[in-house]
Scaffold this active site. Structure first.
Site, PDB file in Angstrom:
ATOM      1  N   ALA A  62       0.909  -1.183   0.002  1.00  0.00           N
ATOM      2  CA  ALA A  62       0.022   0.032   0.026  1.00  0.00           C
ATOM      3  C   ALA A  62       0.784   1.256  -0.030  1.00  0.00           C
ATOM      4  CB  ALA A  62      -0.957  -0.030   1.249  1.00  0.00           C
ATOM      5  N   GLY A 101       0.585  -5.091   0.705  1.00  0.00           N
ATOM      6  CA  GLY A 101      -0.490  -5.074  -0.276  1.00  0.00           C
ATOM      7  C   GLY A 101      -0.280  -5.660  -1.608  1.00  0.00           C
ATOM      8  N   GLU A 104      -0.742  -9.173  -1.161  1.00  0.00           N
ATOM      9  CA  GLU A 104      -2.269  -9.474  -1.084  1.00  0.00           C
ATOM     10  C   GLU A 104      -2.959  -9.325  -2.521  1.00  0.00           C
ATOM     11  OE1 GLU A 104      -2.531  -6.393   1.950  1.00  0.00           O
ATOM     12  OE2 GLU A 104      -3.495  -7.680   3.375  1.00  0.00           O
ATOM     13  N   GLU A 124       4.044  -5.677   6.780  1.00  0.00           N
ATOM     14  CA  GLU A 124       3.310  -4.676   7.615  1.00  0.00           C
ATOM     15  C   GLU A 124       3.747  -4.694   9.124  1.00  0.00           C
ATOM     16  OE1 GLU A 124       2.207  -6.965   5.376  1.00  0.00           O
ATOM     17  OE2 GLU A 124       0.452  -6.019   4.261  1.00  0.00           O
TER      18      GLU A 124
HETATM   19  C1  3H9 Z   1       0.462  -2.328   3.474  1.00  0.00           C
HETATM   20  O1  3H9 Z   1       0.732  -3.085   2.423  1.00  0.00           O
HETATM   21  C2  3H9 Z   1      -0.801  -2.257   4.194  1.00  0.00           C
HETATM   22  C3  3H9 Z   1      -1.783  -3.410   3.367  1.00  0.00           C
HETATM   23  O2  3H9 Z   1      -1.531  -4.638   4.062  1.00  0.00           O
HETATM   24  C4  3H9 Z   1      -3.165  -2.924   3.521  1.00  0.00           C
HETATM   25  C5  3H9 Z   1      -3.887  -1.754   3.097  1.00  0.00           C
HETATM   26  C6  3H9 Z   1      -5.298  -1.602   3.611  1.00  0.00           C
HETATM   27  N1  3H9 Z   1       4.777   3.300   0.044  1.00  0.00           N
HETATM   28  O3  3H9 Z   1      13.361   1.477   0.316  1.00  0.00           O
HETATM   29  P1  3H9 Z   1      13.677   2.336  -0.818  1.00  0.00           P
HETATM   30  C7  3H9 Z   1       9.566   4.752  -1.116  1.00  0.00           C
HETATM   31  S1  3H9 Z   1       1.652  -1.525   4.365  1.00  0.00           S
HETATM   32  C8  3H9 Z   1       5.257   4.716  -0.227  1.00  0.00           C
HETATM   33  O4  3H9 Z   1      14.864   3.283  -0.648  1.00  0.00           O
HETATM   34  P2  3H9 Z   1      14.748  -0.296  -2.002  1.00  0.00           P
HETATM   35  C9  3H9 Z   1      10.554   5.281  -0.225  1.00  0.00           C
HETATM   36  O5  3H9 Z   1      10.092   6.001   0.759  1.00  0.00           O
HETATM   37  C10 3H9 Z   1       3.167  -1.579   3.066  1.00  0.00           C
HETATM   38  N2  3H9 Z   1       6.504   4.858  -0.573  1.00  0.00           N
HETATM   39  O6  3H9 Z   1      14.136   1.277  -1.881  1.00  0.00           O
HETATM   40  C11 3H9 Z   1      11.610   5.628  -1.062  1.00  0.00           C
HETATM   41  O7  3H9 Z   1      11.356   7.061  -1.179  1.00  0.00           O
HETATM   42  P3  3H9 Z   1      12.302   8.051  -1.413  1.00  0.00           P
HETATM   43  C12 3H9 Z   1       3.713  -2.933   3.058  1.00  0.00           C
HETATM   44  C13 3H9 Z   1       7.118   3.779  -0.446  1.00  0.00           C
HETATM   45  O8  3H9 Z   1      14.948  -0.670  -3.403  1.00  0.00           O
HETATM   46  C14 3H9 Z   1      11.247   5.034  -2.299  1.00  0.00           C
HETATM   47  O9  3H9 Z   1      10.042   4.491  -2.473  1.00  0.00           O
HETATM   48  N3  3H9 Z   1       4.833  -2.834   2.317  1.00  0.00           N
HETATM   49  C15 3H9 Z   1       6.720   2.483  -0.113  1.00  0.00           C
HETATM   50  O10 3H9 Z   1      15.886  -0.098  -1.099  1.00  0.00           O
HETATM   51  C16 3H9 Z   1      12.472   3.951  -2.568  1.00  0.00           C
HETATM   52  O11 3H9 Z   1      12.581   3.267  -1.549  1.00  0.00           O
HETATM   53  C17 3H9 Z   1       6.160  -2.552   2.986  1.00  0.00           C
HETATM   54  O12 3H9 Z   1       6.411  -2.359   3.935  1.00  0.00           O
HETATM   55  C18 3H9 Z   1       5.398   2.287   0.139  1.00  0.00           C
HETATM   56  N4  3H9 Z   1       5.004   1.146   0.161  1.00  0.00           N
HETATM   57  O13 3H9 Z   1      13.753  -1.123  -1.235  1.00  0.00           O
HETATM   58  C19 3H9 Z   1       7.392  -2.430   1.967  1.00  0.00           C
HETATM   59  N5  3H9 Z   1       8.002   1.582  -0.227  1.00  0.00           N
HETATM   60  O14 3H9 Z   1      13.099   7.861  -2.496  1.00  0.00           O
HETATM   61  C20 3H9 Z   1       8.089  -1.054   1.914  1.00  0.00           C
HETATM   62  C21 3H9 Z   1       8.996   2.412  -0.504  1.00  0.00           C
HETATM   63  O15 3H9 Z   1      11.520   9.301  -1.707  1.00  0.00           O
HETATM   64  N6  3H9 Z   1       9.217  -0.763   1.096  1.00  0.00           N
HETATM   65  N7  3H9 Z   1       8.478   3.723  -0.730  1.00  0.00           N
HETATM   66  O16 3H9 Z   1      13.238   8.200  -0.158  1.00  0.00           O
HETATM   67  C22 3H9 Z   1      10.047  -1.538   1.147  1.00  0.00           C
HETATM   68  O17 3H9 Z   1      10.486  -2.281   1.855  1.00  0.00           O
HETATM   69  C23 3H9 Z   1      11.171  -1.062   0.097  1.00  0.00           C
HETATM   70  O18 3H9 Z   1      11.121   0.195  -0.328  1.00  0.00           O
HETATM   71  C24 3H9 Z   1      11.678  -1.904  -1.170  1.00  0.00           C
HETATM   72  C25 3H9 Z   1      12.641  -1.441  -1.878  1.00  0.00           C
HETATM   73  C26 3H9 Z   1      12.114  -3.377  -0.605  1.00  0.00           C
HETATM   74  C27 3H9 Z   1      10.239  -2.244  -1.733  1.00  0.00           C
END
Ligand code: 3H9
Length: 678
Positions: A62, A101, A104, A124
Site C-alpha cells: 500500500a 498489499g 495481497e 506490515e
Molecule cells: C501495506 O501494504 C498495508 C496493506 O496490508 C493493507 C492496506 C489496507 N509506500 O526503500 P527504498 C518509497 S503496508 C510509499 O529506498 P529499496 C521510499 O520511501 C506496506 N512509498 O528502495 C523511497 O522514497 P524516497 C507494506 C514507498 O530498493 C522509495 O520508495 N509494504 C513505499 O531499497 C524507494 O524505497 C512495505 O512495508 C510504500 N509502500 O527497497 C514495503 N515503499 O526515494 C516497504 C517504498 O523518496 N518498502 N517507498 O526516499 C520496502 O521495503 C522497500 O522500499 C523495497 C525497496 C524493498 C520495496
C-alpha cells in the site's frame, strides 16, 4: 500517463502497473486495477488475465504516504476482491518484491508465477500493522497457518523458491521472460475453474494443531516483546482457521484499524521514512560522482576490526586486514572464519559462501599492503596520539584518491584529518559492536570531508547492509553523546537512594534490551580498571576490589545463577550505601516515574543541543541512531519522536522539576507547541 495500462495479447489481457519507484498501491493504481479487470470481464475475446508491473518491482505494498489521510477511490480490499471474483483466470506475474498489499494482490489472483530472484512477504508488522487487505485470511488458506505465522508476525520476505515450496507460487518462470511466460501460463489455465485463495483449506492445520500458536509466541517471545502488531497478527492467523472467510476478514479489519490509529504504528511509520531520509544529505546532489570501492583495507584485526571486515567480505568486497603481530593476525582471521562457520552451522550460509568470503580476505603484517585499497578503516586503540600516528603513516602509503576512515567512537575527526595531506578524504565510520551484526553505521563528517567522499560512504553502507546516519564532529558524536547524560543520571540516582535494579528495570520496561548496570555486568565491570584492589576511589573500584567483575565471574552489580538470571546483591547495596554516606548524599526513595524521566528527558535535551549545533541534520536522524545502535525501542519511534508523543512541554516541565538543564531549542519548541518531527 495513466499508472495502469492494459495490453491485449490475443485472448489474454495484461494489466500493467507503472508507478515508480516501487509500484505502491496508491488510489490511482487501485482504481486502475478495478478498471482493468472490468475491461477483461466485459471483453468476450479475453479468456484470461495477467497482472504485472513495469520497473524494478511488483507492487511493494500500500502507499504508506496515504496512511492517516481520507481514503480516495476503492480501498485495496475491495479492489482485489474484484480480481478474485473474476471467472476468467487471473495470474500475478511477480518480479522484485511483492510486499504487503502487493503480496495481497498476488494472493487475490488465482495463480502466481514468479522469477527466481523475486521475493514475497507481508512486512506490515514492521510498520506496526498487520496486513489489512485480507492477507491474514487468504495466506493461511493457501499455505497453512504454520507457514503463514512467520510471514505475518515476523514479516521477513521469502524467496520465490521458498514461496514455491510452500505453495504460494505456482510456477517459477524465466528470469528474463516473465511477461511472455506469464501469458503462456495464463493461456494454459483457460477453461479451468479458477482456484480462489479465500476458499483454500490449508488453514485447517491451525485447527488440527492449535498448539502451534502458543508455540510460536514462546519461540519468538524475545523478538516481539513490547510490540502490539505481532500479537494481532497471531490472532488474525488463528481466526483464519476458526472463522468463516467473511468473518475472518472482518476480524482482520478490526485488528488493523486499532493498530493503524495507535501510537506504535505512527512511530514505526515515522521510522520507515526516517531511515530513508537519513540517507539524504542536505545540499549534496544525490547523483554526485562516487569513488568506486573495489578493495577495502582494515587496520587492526581485533574484535572490532574483524567484525568490520566481515561486512565487506559478506558483500563480496575484497579486504586486506593488517595487524602488527603475527599471533594477533592469526587470531583475528581465525575468529572471522569461526564466525562464518557458526553462521553456516545455523544454516544461514553455505560452506561455499564461507569459503568465498574467506578467499577474498588477505591477512598482512605490513601497512604497505594497504597501498592499493580504495578505502582504509582504522580500528586501532582509542587514543588520539596513536590515531594521529596511524593516519600520518597511512597517508604516506595509501594511494591518492583513497578514503581514510577512523572507527573512533568519540575522538575528534578533524584533529585526526589534520595530520594528513588529504583531509577532504578523511571521515569517521563508527561501527557498533558486534560490527558484523549491529545495523548502525554512524558516519562522521569532518569539517573538510568532501561531498563525494561522504556520499560514497553513505552508498557503501547500503551495500553492506547497514543503516547510516551522519553526525558532525562533537565528542561522542550523536549516539555516545546522548548516552552520557543518561549514564550520569543513573550514577547520580543510585547515590541518592534509587535502587540500581529499578534503574535497569525502568529501561527494560520501556523496551530497551537491558539497563546500564546489567550492561556493565555483561561487558565486564573490570574493563579499564586500574587493577589495584587497594586503590578504591569509585564505585567501580570497590566492586572490582570485591571480585565483582561482572557476569563472567558470576557476580557484578548483580549475583547470577547458572541460568544467568540476576538478583540484586546485598554486598553491592552495602557498597553503594557506604559511598553515598561518604559523599554525604541524603537518601530518599525514588519512584520509577522519576527514574524514567531523569534517564530519558536529559537524552532528549542532549538531542536538542545536537540539533541546535547542527551536529545532526534532522531530529529523525537521531532516532535512526538510537534505534539501530543502542536498542531504543522501535515502537516508540526513537528519542525525538517519543518526546513529541510525550509532549515537549511535559519534557521541559520534567527537566525543570528535577533541576536539570533545558536546551534553548527544546524550550523554544515547547513554548511554541512545536515538535521535533513534523
Ligand atoms: C501495506 O501494504 C498495508 C496493506 O496490508 C493493507 C492496506 C489496507 N509506500 O526503500 P527504498 C518509497 S503496508 C510509499 O529506498 P529499496 C521510499 O520511501 C506496506 N512509498 O528502495 C523511497 O522514497 P524516497 C507494506 C514507498 O530498493 C522509495 O520508495 N509494504 C513505499 O531499497 C524507494 O524505497 C512495505 O512495508 C510504500 N509502500 O527497497 C514495503 N515503499 O526515494 C516497504 C517504498 O523518496 N518498502 N517507498 O526516499 C520496502 O521495503 C522497500 O522500499 C523495497 C525497496 C524493498 C520495496
Amino acid at each position: 500517463m495513466s499508472v495502469i495500462t492494459t495490453e491485449k495479447h490475443q485472448n489474454i489481457l495484461v494489466i500493467i502497473s507503472n508507478n515508480p519507484p516501487v509500484n505502491a498501491l496508491g488510489a490511482a493504481v487501485r482504481q486502475g486495477l478495478v478498471d482493468g479487470i472490468e475491461e477483461a470481464l466485459s471483453d468476450d475475446e479475453i479468456e484470461a488475465v495477467v497482472v504485472r508491473c513495469d520497473g524494478r518491482t511488483f507492487f511493494a505494498g500500500a502507499d504508506i504516504t496515504e496512511f492517516g489521510k481520507p481514503m480516495q477511490g476503492p480501498n485495496l480490499g475491495e479492489a482485489i476482491d474484484r480480481l478474485e471474483a473474476s471467472d476468467k483466470p487471473v495470474v500475478a506475474a511477480i518480479h522484485g518484491t511483492a510486499l504487503g498489499g502487493g503480496c495481497e494482490v498476488a494472493l487475490a489472483c488465482h495463480y502466481r508465477v514468479a522469477v527466481p530472484s523475486a521475493k514475497m512477504g507481508l512486512p506490515e508488522v514492521k510498520l506496526g500493522l498487520i496486513p489489512g487487505a485480507a492477507g491474514t485470511q487468504r495466506l493461511p488458506r493457501v499455505v497453512g497457518a504454520e507457514a503463514a505465522l512467520p510471514m505475518v508476525v515476523i514479516g521477513n520476505p521469502i524467496s520465490a523458491k521458498k514461496a514455491h515450496a510452500i505453495g504460494l507460487v505456482d510456477q517459477i518462470v524465466g528470469e528474463g521472460s516473465l511477461a511472455e511466460d506469464a501469458i503462456a501460463f495464463a493461456r494454459e489455465q483457460i477453461g479451468k475453474e479458477p482456484p480462489r485463495s479465500s476458499e483454500g483449506t490449508a488453514n485447517e492445520d491451525g485447527i488440527k494443531n492449535p498448539a502451534i500458536f502458543d508455540e510460536f509466541r514462546r519461540k519468538n517471545g524475545r523478538k516481539i516483546r513490547g510490540f502490539d502488531a505481532p500479537e494481532a497478527g497471531i490472532q488474525a492467523v488463528k481466526a483464519a482457521g476458526e472463522l468463516s472467510y467473511a468473518d475472518g476478514v472482518k476480524k482482520e479489519g478490526e485488528l488493523f484499524m486499532k493498530l493503524m490509529t495507535g501510537t506504535q504504528s505512527a512511530a514505526m511509520r515515522h521510522y520507515f521514512f526516517a531511515e530513508r531520509a537519513a540517507n539524504k544529505i542536505d545540499g549534496i546532489d544525490p547523483k554526485i560522482d562516487l569513488i568506486p570501492i573495489k578493495k577495502v583495507g582494515i587496520l587492526g584485526a581485533g574484535t572490532m576490526g574483524g567484525g568490520i571486515g566481515m561486512n565487506f567480505l559478506s558483500a563480496g568486497i575484497p579486504v586486506t586486514i593488517v595487524e602488527l603481530k603475527e599471533e594477533a593476525l592469526e587470531r583475528g582471521v581465525g575468529v572471522i572464519r569461526k564466525n562464518y562457520e557458526n553462521t553456516a552451522k545455523r544454516g544461514r550460509m553455505t560452506e561455499e559462501q564461507v569459503e568465498g568470503a574467506m578467499s577474498i580476505l588477505t591477512p598482512s603484517l605490513s601497512y604497505d599492503d594497504l597501498a592499493d585499497c580504495d578505502l582504509v578503516i582504522e580500528a586501532v586503540f582509542e587514543n588520539m596520539d596513536v590515531k594521529k600516528e596511524v593516519f600520518a603513516k597511512l597517508d604516506g602509503i595509501v594511494k591518492q584518491g583513497a578514503i581514510l576512515a577512523s572507527n573512533t567512537s568519540y575522538l575528534n575527526i578533524d584533529e585526526i584529518a589534520a595530520v594528513t595531506k588529504r583531509p577532504e578524504y578523511v571521515l569517521g565510520l563508527h561501527f557498533f559492536s558486534p560490527a558484523n551484526i549491529m545495523k548502525l553505521l554512524e558516519i562522521v563528517r569532518g569539517e573538510k570531508t568532501a561531498d563525494n567522499v561522504l556520499m560514497t560512504a553513505m552508498k557503501l553502507s547500503k551495500r553492506i547492509g547497514k543503516v547510516a546516519a551522519v553526525s558532525g564532529v562533537c565528542p561522542g558524536f550523536i549516539g555516545n553523546r546522548m548516552l552520557s547524560p543518561r549514564q550520569e543520571q543513573a550514577n547520580i540516582m543510585i547515590m541518592e537512594g534509587a535502587n540500581y535494579w529499578d534503574v535497569d528495570d525502568v529501561l527494560l520496561d520501556f523496551g530497551f534490551p537491558m539497563g546500564p548496570f546489567q550492561m556493565s555486568d555483561l561487558a565486564g565491570v573490570d574493563i579499564g580498571w586500574h587493577r589495584d584492589p587497594e586503590r578504591i576511589e569509585t564505585l567501580r573500584d570497590a566492586l572490582c576490589a570485591a571480585g565483582r567483575w561482572g557476569q563472567k565471574v558470576g557476580k557484578g552489580f548483580y549475583d547470577y545463577n547458572e541460568a544467568r538470571q540476576r538478583t540484586p546483591a546485598d554486598e553491592v547495596k552495602q557498597i553503594i550505601a557506604e559511598f553515598a554516606a561518604k559523599a554525604g548524599k541524603e537518601q530518599r526513595e525514588i519512584s520509577k516515574d522519576e527514574i524514567r524521566e531523569r534517564l530519558l528527558y536529559p537524552m532528549v535535551n542532549e538531542g536538542a543541543k545536537i540539533l541546535e549545533e547542527g551536529m545532526a541534520q534532522r531530529a529523525s536522524d537521531i532516532d535512526v541512531v538510537w534505534i539501530n545502535g543502542y536498542g531504543w525501542p522501535l515502537y516508540t519511534g526513537g528519542p525525538m519522536f517519543w518526546a513529541d508523543t510525550v509532549g515537549l512541554d511535559n519534557v521541559v516541565a520534567g527537566l525543570k522539576k528535577h533541576g536539570l538543564p533545558v536546551a534553548k531549542l527544546l524550550e523554544e519548541k515547547a513554548a511554541a507547541g512545536g515538535k521535533f518531527n513534523g
